[in-house]
Write an enzyme that holds these catalytic residues in place. Structure first.
Site: not given
Length: 557
Positions: A27, A56, A60, A139, A237, A258, A306, A368, A403
């Site tokens: 994205v 990306t 979900q 969430e 990388d 997660h 999380r 995650h 996050r």
């Protein structure tokens, strides 16, 4: 006889030129590339898999965004008021445990509605509610229903489809199945392109792309761990390339686990994700004895951030309730019309022999999201001229120590666009003037640890719950087990990146003697705002070892 460094020469099979080369096709990368092309720049996208691969498409949950569409029901927050930019900012800051940059958070969050509108203009198809407006879910860590979604639980796949279709429609040039090995630099250290290596042929063909700017959008490094939600391509990388080019990194100790990936005995590599939106629709975590895991742990219980949920699961499993020490259960049997709302989760579970409509889903935490990365500003600029970073590979200050769910797609959409605009401005001003970059004919050589051994070390000693002794053991084990390897295969490039990122993570985790967000030190269980409300910067010393540099944020306690 062992070959010398001089024996490792690379024949450059081809060369190409562009105004900007974007490394990565998720994205953030495709958003940056499309905006750069729109601004009239010659763009080349380099991606080590297919353009449709990457992380990306596995997202979900959705895109967290406050939309001004007149909706007055699910847009409400816990306090009963209508959702707002301020509320989304507050949720992000709270989840980030004191290390977010408030200005960055507001910049990204305030751009959410425009980013969603842009995607829809390009053809993205999000789920619609009975009133004809964008459907929203909630969430963990969110105080309101503000996460828009597509295909029930296939938002990432729809976003990726839309961006790839737009890239093809606009004639964007994409070089697939090539991995970026090293930056091309001028005598002053400015980046002016990349050396790349084919990943689909043996022996691998080598090429160089000369460009006034390089935008890294290579994602995270979930493959540091034995079990992760990340695809096999997530090997760090871009982060390794940036460090070797002289850039700074920060917040590497904060790796978000997660709480709910599908548990299967002995699972390794990418594990199927059970989206957090399942808990947003009412599912509850229980242990093998049937007792709720999150009751009394946090005011939001199963919708806590999380880091809180993953740590609570780890603590519960330490006592092996019901004789089970490696997973808990997500009871979603009370969710009506589960098949329509979560078709991806249902198909995944059924394939594993579990029917979530009738029985709890076995789940466990897995690596995650990398909250840290290459240090950038809100336009993707690093501290190396000509080098930019966006998405999960970057550390902007948006995520802090943990996050907030569904802020990652938002970040890629907003900051990918801003990075392209920065590249265009810098090229126009001459800041990224096209100086000729050096191209060393020698193949880069780097320390490499055996991947499965590295993953075992990180999983055991630098996962959820760390201490000084374990971090030292992991660091020492890596030091004595590495071998200098020429980076003339994609596997060598990936393994060298994982080795460097692992070392950097261990340095940062050992130094942070507190628990904050995703970083849980069992020997320092308390949060220390007086001494540690700051980020740690990592750079490479002259011998190529990751070392701590000055902190980004001063002590504000």
């Amino acid at each position: 006889m062992t070959p010398s460094v001089s024996d490792y020469k690379s024949k450059t099979e081809w060369e190409a030129e562009a105004d900007v080369v974007v490394v990565g096709s998720g994205v953030a990368g495709l958003t940056a590339a499309l905006r750069a092309a729109e601004l009239g720049l010659r763009v080349l996208v380099v991606t080590k898999g297919r353009v449709t691969d990457g992380n990306t498409r596995w997202a979900q949950g959705g895109v967290a965004a406050v939309l001004d569409d007149g909706r007055t029901d699910h847009g409400r927050n816990d306090a009963g008021s209508i959702d707002s930019i301020d509320a989304h900012v507050a949720d992000t800051l709270r989840a980030g445990a004191g290390l977010c940059d408030p200005d960055v958070v507001r910049t990204v969050v305030a751009s959410g509605a425009a980013a969603v509108k842009r995607l829809r203009r390009w053809g993205a198809r999000f789920d619609i509610d009975d009133e004809g407006r964008l459907a929203r879910t909630r969430e963990g860590g969110h105080s309101a229903f503000r996460v828009i979604h597509a295909g029930g639980d296939a938002t990432g796949a729809e976003v990726q489809r839309c961006l790839v279709a737009t890239a093809r429609r606009e004639g964007l040039t994409v070089l697939e199945q090539h991995i970026a090995v090293a930056a091309l630099t001028t005598e002053t250290g400015a980046v002016r392109g990349v050396r790349v290596l084919a990943t689909d042929v043996e022996p691998a063909a080598s090429g160089i792309v000369r460009a006034g700017a390089v935008v890294l959008a290579t994602g995270g490094h979930g493959q540091l761990y034995q079990a992760t939600s990340n695809p096999e391509l997530a090997t760090g990388d871009g982060l390794a390339l940036a460090l070797r080019a002289g850039a700074s990194a920060a917040d590497l100790e904060f790796v978000q686990f997660h709480p709910t990936v599908l548990y299967t005995p002995g699972a390794r590599g990418r594990c199927p994700l059970i989206t957090e939106a399942v808990r947003g629709e009412g599912a509850v975590l229980v242990d093998a004895a049937g007792k709720p895991v999150m009751r009394g742990v946090h005011p939001l219980e199963d919708l806590a951030p999380r880091d809180v949920v993953s740590a609570a699961i780890a603590r519960r499993l330490a006592s092996a309730p019901g004789g089970v020490a490696d997973h808990v259960f997500l009871d979603a049997t009370g969710i009506p019309d589960f098949a329509r709302r979560f078709p991806t989760v249902l198909a995944t579970c059924v394939a594993a022999g579990v029917d979530p409509r009738r029985e709890p889903i076995p789940v466990a935490p897995a690596a995650h999201f990398a909250c840290g990365g290459v240090v950038t500003d809100t336009h993707g600029r690093t501290d190396v001229t000509g080098l930019y970073a966006v998405g999960e590979v970057a550390r902007t200050g948006l995520h802090g120590a943990n996050r907030l769910a569904s802020n990652s797609l938002l970040e890629g959409l907003v900051l990918g666009r801003r990075a392209a605009e920065a590249v265009a401005a810098d090229l126009a001003s001459g800041e990224s003037a096209a100086a000729v970059a050096e191209c060393d004919p020698s193949v880069p050589i780097a320390p490499v640890a055996e991947r499965s051994s590295l993953q075992r070390l990180l999983s055991r000693y630098a996962g959820i719950g760390r201490d000084a002794e374990g971090l030292a053991v992991a660091g020492s084990a890596l030091d004595v087990s590495t071998t200098d390897v020429p980076l003339w295969t994609s596997k060598a490039v990936e393994d060298a990146a994982l080795t460097l990122v692992a070392r950097a993570l261990l340095v940062a985790a050992a130094a942070r003697t507190e628990s904050r967000g995703c970083h849980v030190r069992t020997d320092h269980p308390d949060r220390d705002d007086r001494g540690w409300r700051r980020s740690q910067t990592i750079r490479l010393n002259p011998s190529g070892q990751p070392v701590l540099a000055d902190p980004i944020l001063e002590d504000v306690a």
